[in-house]
Design a protein around this motif. Structure first.
Motif, short mmCIF file in Angstrom:
data_model
loop_
_atom_site.label_atom_id
_atom_site.label_comp_id
_atom_site.label_asym_id
_atom_site.label_seq_id
_atom_site.Cartn_x
_atom_site.Cartn_y
_atom_site.Cartn_z
N ALA A 1 2.83 49.07 -50.10
CA ALA A 1 2.30 48.63 -51.39
C ALA A 1 2.97 47.35 -51.89
CB ALA A 1 2.45 49.74 -52.43
N GLU A 2 4.26 47.14 -51.52
CA GLU A 2 4.95 45.95 -52.00
C GLU A 2 4.25 44.67 -51.55
OE1 GLU A 2 6.32 48.44 -50.44
OE2 GLU A 2 7.61 49.39 -51.96
N MET B 1 -9.36 45.96 -48.84
CA MET B 1 -8.15 45.14 -48.77
C MET B 1 -6.91 45.94 -49.12
SD MET B 1 -7.24 41.69 -50.96
CE MET B 1 -6.72 42.63 -52.42
N SER B 2 -6.98 46.65 -50.23
CA SER B 2 -5.80 47.40 -50.67
C SER B 2 -5.45 48.51 -49.69
CB SER B 2 -6.04 47.99 -52.07
OG SER B 2 -7.13 48.87 -52.07
N GLY B 3 -6.46 49.21 -49.17
CA GLY B 3 -6.20 50.29 -48.23
C GLY B 3 -5.54 49.79 -46.96
N LEU B 4 -6.06 48.70 -46.39
CA LEU B 4 -5.49 48.16 -45.15
C LEU B 4 -4.06 47.67 -45.35
CD1 LEU B 4 -8.56 46.18 -43.75
CD2 LEU B 4 -7.56 48.26 -42.80
N VAL C 1 -3.47 54.59 -55.53
CA VAL C 1 -3.00 54.91 -54.18
C VAL C 1 -1.50 54.69 -54.07
CG1 VAL C 1 -3.17 54.27 -51.74
CG2 VAL C 1 -5.23 54.39 -53.14
N ALA C 2 -1.04 53.56 -54.59
CA ALA C 2 0.38 53.24 -54.51
C ALA C 2 1.22 54.25 -55.31
CB ALA C 2 0.63 51.82 -55.03
N MET C 3 0.75 54.63 -56.50
CA MET C 3 1.48 55.61 -57.29
C MET C 3 1.49 56.97 -56.60
SD MET C 3 0.50 54.69 -61.27
CE MET C 3 1.65 55.93 -61.90
#
Length: 419
Positions: A373-374, A363-366, A245-247
């Motif tokens: 992303a940082e 967790m990552s999505g929220l 997602v971050a990339m």
């Protein structure tokens, strides 16, 4: 390194392990070689069936929820029914449910069977780990768990590549091939693996209290390890949920992510065995502290990545943590488990990873949506540090390795090649 030195190192890595271990290892490899469905499920649902990405995500979540539900139950079965019956039931049920999933068309039916697949496929893990602890000497367990982890990653790397070609031909073929290979694992277990659960003598039954789930939950040190395992699993899960997602948000393509994450599989296949030779007799407390820090700060460094090369470099850091952590932590779980309660203890350990696989995507999505992303990568560094401190505190005065059962159902076979 000369060829003679390399052959000697390989021989030392695989020698001295019982024949039953290699049959269990073979079943693991075959199982992972056929793991096609998890790889192409999202593409199958969106491209072939025409469902939305949201529905594909729901199905993936239900698959993970099935694993959560079965973790503890499978651990209880492993202790009560035995390792071999649990493996046979899990593998046969997985083969049947995977084949059934390929013929489902209605969305409710697809979701329900995906949940069933998640339950059955995860149910074999406590039994595999308990059986491996039963048949392998304590001093060889780190090496044995490392070889098994290597087989998992080798099989998954090959199946991931094969899944794309199979999907171009027929998605249904992928379901049926995975079902067939899982059934083959059940056949191997039925023909080659005897029951390994240690029998309790009358004296032991009189002296020892029964191990139940309450026993596991009241074991403070062990539940602390389960909690730390959950934290580490949250971090490692970001390689498949947060990183792509971050990339993508940073403008990189799926192919770019594929190139970066491929480093993970390549390094595990190349380094798992030699690194294990180096660490197998070293202090597990120090290894878990170091691997937790490498995992946390390996993902933390992703905040500074701006090219595929730097992303790949960060993958190298946390992959090294994974190589060290996986066999060391699994061996620690066995070390802290009573012989006649290994199934329940392994089930609780498996639960920590299953729950992490559910929590990590949310967790990552929220965090990425609301903070960027940082912040996710910074949180990974914090979680890795907390895990390192936790391992350092919990593993003081670690108990000695448990003795091997008095009547191990194994036949020694020195210098058996993994090939």
């Amino acid at each position: 390194m000369s060829s003679a030195t390399l052959r000697r190192a390989l021989r030392e890595s695989v020698s001295g392990l019982p024949r039953e271990f290699w049959w269990l290892w073979t079943s693991t490899l075959v199982n992972r070689l056929g793991a096609f469905v998890a790889t192409f499920m999202a593409l199958y649902l969106t491209l072939d069936r025409g469902y939305s990405a949201a529905f594909a995500g729901l199905v993936a979540s239900l698959h993970g929820l099935g694993g959560v539900v079965s973790s503890v139950g499978a651990g209880v079965m492993t202790d009560r029914l035995g390792r071999r019956p649990t493996l046979l039931i899990a593998q046969a049920s997985t083969a049947a449910s995977v084949a059934l999933l390929g013929f489902m068309h209605h969305p409710v039916a697809i979701a329900a069977v995906a949940f069933l697949v998640g339950m059955t496929s995860n149910a074999s893990r406590p039994a595999v780990q308990a059986m491996m602890a039963d048949i392998v000497r304590p001093e060889d367990r780190v090496r044995a768990f490392s070889l098994n982890y290597w087989a998992i990653n080798l099989g998954f790397a090959i199946s991931s590549m094969a899944a794309g070609f199979i999907a171009e031909f027929s998605y249904l073929a992928g379901f049926l091939i995975e079902a067939g290979m899982t059934a083959a694992c059940a056949i191997v277990i039925f023909l080659k693996l005897p029951e390994s659960r240690p029998e309790r003598t009358l004296t032991e039954k009189a002296a020892d209290s029964e191990v139940g789930l309450g026993t596991v939950l009241r074991d403070g040190r062990y539940m602390g390890v389960v909690g730390l395992s959950f934290l580490i699993a949250l971090v490692f899960q970001q390689g498949s949920v947060g990183l792509p997602v971050a990339m993508g948000e940073a403008g990189f393509t799926p192919a770019d992510y594929g190139m970066a994450i491929a480093v993970n599989g390549v390094l595990i296949v190349a380094l798992q065995i030699p690194v294990t030779r180096y660490i197998q007799h070293r202090d597990p407390r120090r290894l878990l502290v170091i691997s937790s820090l490498l995992a946390g700060y390996g993902f933390g460094l992703t905040a500074f990545a701006g090219s595929i090369g730097v992303f790949a470099l960060t993958v190298c850091v946390w992959t090294l943590a994974e190589i060290v952590n996986a066999p060391t932590q699994t061996s620690l779980v066995v070390r802290l488990s009573p012989v006649h309660g290994r199934g329940r203890y392994q089930g609780m350990y498996t639960l920590s990873w299953a729950v992490a696989s559910l929590v990590a995507p949310l967790m990552s999505g929220l965090i990425i949506d609301h903070y960027g992303a940082e912040w996710l990568w910074g949180l990974c560094a914090v979680v890795g540090t907390l895990a390192a401190v936790g391992y350092s505190m919990l593993m003081r005065r670690l108990p000695a390795e448990d003795p091997q059962p008095t009547e191990p159902p194994v036949t020694a076979e020195p210098e058996v090649s993994a090939a």
